[in-house]
Design an enzyme around this catalytic site. Structure first.
Site, PDB file in Angstrom:
ATOM      1  N   CYS A   1      13.519  75.913  40.021  1.00 19.27           N
ATOM      2  CA  CYS A   1      14.874  76.254  40.477  1.00 19.27           C
ATOM      3  C   CYS A   1      14.893  76.480  41.995  1.00 19.27           C
ATOM      4  CB  CYS A   1      15.400  77.497  39.760  1.00 19.27           C
ATOM      5  SG  CYS A   1      17.091  77.869  40.270  1.00 19.27           S
TER       6      CYS A   1
ATOM      7  N   GLN B   1      13.991  77.985  27.997  1.00 18.64           N
ATOM      8  CA  GLN B   1      13.371  78.106  29.314  1.00 18.64           C
ATOM      9  C   GLN B   1      13.584  79.502  29.898  1.00 18.64           C
ATOM     10  OE1 GLN B   1      14.977  76.386  33.117  1.00 18.64           O
ATOM     11  NE2 GLN B   1      13.232  75.016  32.919  1.00 18.64           N
TER      12      GLN B   1
ATOM     13  N   MET C   1      20.096  72.569  31.823  1.00 14.59           N
ATOM     14  CA  MET C   1      21.020  72.661  32.955  1.00 14.59           C
ATOM     15  C   MET C   1      21.843  73.938  32.845  1.00 14.59           C
ATOM     16  SD  MET C   1      22.311  68.753  33.632  1.00 14.59           S
ATOM     17  CE  MET C   1      22.532  68.256  31.945  1.00 14.59           C
TER      18      MET C   1
ATOM     19  N   GLY D   1      19.455  64.356  32.553  1.00 20.12           N
ATOM     20  CA  GLY D   1      20.283  65.511  32.903  1.00 20.12           C
ATOM     21  C   GLY D   1      21.713  65.105  33.176  1.00 20.12           C
TER      22      GLY D   1
HETATM   23  C1  LIG Z   1      24.061  71.694  36.912  1.00 25.77           C
HETATM   24  C2  LIG Z   1      22.572  71.638  36.829  1.00 25.77           C
HETATM   25  C3  LIG Z   1      21.888  72.750  36.348  1.00 25.77           C
HETATM   26  C4  LIG Z   1      20.491  72.713  36.238  1.00 25.77           C
HETATM   27  N1  LIG Z   1      19.846  73.799  35.699  1.00 25.77           N
HETATM   28  C5  LIG Z   1      18.511  73.734  35.474  1.00 25.77           C
HETATM   29  C6  LIG Z   1      17.844  74.775  34.789  1.00 25.77           C
HETATM   30  O1  LIG Z   1      18.441  75.776  34.343  1.00 25.77           O
HETATM   31  N2  LIG Z   1      16.501  74.657  34.625  1.00 25.77           N
HETATM   32  C7  LIG Z   1      15.789  73.572  35.074  1.00 25.77           C
HETATM   33  O2  LIG Z   1      14.579  73.509  34.901  1.00 25.77           O
HETATM   34  N3  LIG Z   1      16.415  72.558  35.708  1.00 25.77           N
HETATM   35  C8  LIG Z   1      17.747  72.603  35.897  1.00 25.77           C
HETATM   36  N4  LIG Z   1      18.389  71.544  36.486  1.00 25.77           N
HETATM   37  C9  LIG Z   1      17.607  70.337  36.859  1.00 25.77           C
HETATM   38  C10 LIG Z   1      17.630  69.296  35.726  1.00 25.77           C
HETATM   39  O3  LIG Z   1      16.981  69.785  34.573  1.00 25.77           O
HETATM   40  C11 LIG Z   1      16.965  67.976  36.166  1.00 25.77           C
HETATM   41  O4  LIG Z   1      15.596  68.195  36.429  1.00 25.77           O
HETATM   42  C12 LIG Z   1      17.635  67.380  37.416  1.00 25.77           C
HETATM   43  O5  LIG Z   1      19.039  67.423  37.307  1.00 25.77           O
HETATM   44  C13 LIG Z   1      17.204  65.932  37.658  1.00 25.77           C
HETATM   45  O6  LIG Z   1      17.540  65.128  36.547  1.00 25.77           O
HETATM   46  P1  LIG Z   1      18.869  64.173  36.497  1.00 25.77           P
HETATM   47  O7  LIG Z   1      18.802  63.255  37.696  1.00 25.77           O
HETATM   48  O8  LIG Z   1      18.705  63.445  35.191  1.00 25.77           O
HETATM   49  O9  LIG Z   1      20.054  65.043  36.543  1.00 25.77           O
HETATM   50  C14 LIG Z   1      19.772  71.563  36.634  1.00 25.77           C
HETATM   51  C15 LIG Z   1      20.476  70.463  37.131  1.00 25.77           C
HETATM   52  C16 LIG Z   1      21.853  70.476  37.221  1.00 25.77           C
HETATM   53  C17 LIG Z   1      22.560  69.259  37.722  1.00 25.77           C
END
Ligand SMILES: Cc1cc2nc3c(=O)[nH]c(=O)nc-3n(C[C@H](O)[C@H](O)[C@H](O)COP(=O)(O)O)c2cc1C
Length: 352
Positions: free
Chosen positions: A107, A77, A24, A231
């Site tokens: 992204c 990543q 994240m 996440g």
């Molecule tokens: C604040 C934030 C930043 C994120 N940054 C990335 C990232 O840098 N790379 C990535 O692959 N996914 C990123 N994601 C997506 C998360 O890795 C994840 O796939 C998504 O939040 C869904 O999972 P969750 O419902 O458990 O949060 C980000 C999500 C959030 C909320």
């Protein structure tokens, strides 16, 4: 019931549990990853790192490549659109000591997609495959890919692209089955995760809306995923990882919350420096102190303070016993060796 404490493998890399901590941006600093490992995540991941930033040896970008000895296994990543630049970035990632190099094809943020990187590559599978092949050719560590379902709502693009990425060299896929357009709205549709899994012969990690043990078990059972990724549920809440892993609904005491937050703050100051950390940490105060753990005005008191040390003093005043909890956690922490950038072989900087 699937045992989340079972180990599994990504090529030669052994992952000790079936819970993965999500990458994240603006969250997944080293302190977050180390804490995630302590609370049971079998694999942790850096936030997305710009391959152009690595190419230009941007100091802040290189800071993301810092790996501590107690983080393994760890994925770093990278994102970008040019195979050769991504391959060079992957070499740096491997040299930094990461166990996996993860490629971001998910992204949805315009700043990234307008450069042809992130989720846009789901619509250009030829280029996506060239990137994966170039990265797999460049490094000995396994290559993983994290992606969304596609760009538009209802898209099933990931089902076409996923198997091709595996053929190009990806040894694991993570699917967050929302479209890029959805951002974080609506639900993650894990029926698509199940479909993807039926099409590939590599382990797949299921990401999206894993907030409890019940949800984790249901997603693993209905999709056949090798692991779940957590996440947002873990933001300021490492206890969620423990609950998902062990099934022990453990609401922490005030002292435990403050001790974990203070440790997180201290490590973040060490990592980012006082000035950057002070701003970075503000969102974490609400995340840790929420969940009904502290009255709301207390968080508001903290976010207006300029110095991290002042925040720490207020936290200890609110839960004096936290000092002892913190001492105990610190005593149990392993002595950490860091692969600092200065230790990297000079060749990866291109020498003098
Ligand atoms: C604040 C934030 C930043 C994120 N940054 C990335 C990232 O840098 N790379 C990535 O692959 N996914 C990123 N994601 C997506 C998360 O890795 C994840 O796939 C998504 O939040 C869904 O999972 P969750 O419902 O458990 O949060 C980000 C999500 C959030 C909320």
């Amino acid at each position: 019931m699937i045992d989340l404490r079972e180990s599994w493998r990504i090529g030669p890399v052994k992952v000790p549990t079936r819970v993965v901590l999500a990458p994240m941006a603006g969250v997944s600093v080293q302190a977050f990853r180390r804490q995630g490992r302590r609370f049971g995540a079998g694999l942790v991941c850096s936030e997305m790192v710009s391959c152009a930033g690595i190419e230009h040896r941007n100091e802040r970008t290189l800071g993301y490549l810092r790996v501590a000895s107690d983080e393994h296994p760890l994925a770093i990543q990278i994102f970008g659109s040019e195979p050769s630049v991504m391959a060079e970035a992957a070499r740096m990632v491997a040299a930094a000591g990461a166990d996996l190099v993860d490629i971001n094809f998910g992204c949805p943020v315009r700043k990234v997609t307008k450069t042809g990187a992130g989720a846009t590559l789901l619509d250009d599978s030829e280029q996506a495959c060239r990137i994966v092949a170039a990265v797999a050719e460049a490094v000995d560590i396994p290559v993983s890919v994290k992606m969304r379902r596609g760009l538009e709502n209802g898209s099933r693009r990931c089902l076409e692209v996923g198997p091709r990425l595996v053929a190009a060299g990806a040894q694991t896929l993570t699917l967050h089955p929302r479209s890029a357009r959805q951002m974080y709205t609506g639900d993650a549709d894990h029926s698509l995760t199940a479909e993807l899994i039926s099409l590939v012969d590599v382990p797949v990690i299921a990401s999206g809306d894993i907030t409890s043990r019940a949800k984790a078990q249901a997603v693993l059972a209905t999709t056949g995923a090798a692991a779940v990724m957590v996440g947002r549920a873990a933001q300021g809440n490492p206890w969620a990882l423990q609950e998902i892993l062990l099934g022990e609904a453990a609401e922490p005491s005030k002292e435990e919350v403050v001790a974990e937050l203070v440790l997180f703050m201290r490590e973040t100051v060490r990592e980012l420096g006082e000035r950057r950390a002070a701003g970075f940490l503000k969102k974490f105060y609400g995340w840790y102190l929420g969940h009904g753990r502290f009255p709301r005005p207390f968080k508001q008191e903290l976010v207006v303070l300029d110095r991290v040390a002042e925040v720490e003093a207020r936290l200890f005043a609110a839960a004096p016993g936290a000092r002892f909890v913190l001492q105990r956690i610190e005593a149990e922490q392993p002595i950490v060796e860091e692969t600092l950038l200065d230790d990297m072989p000079i060749s990866i900087y291109g020498g003098g």
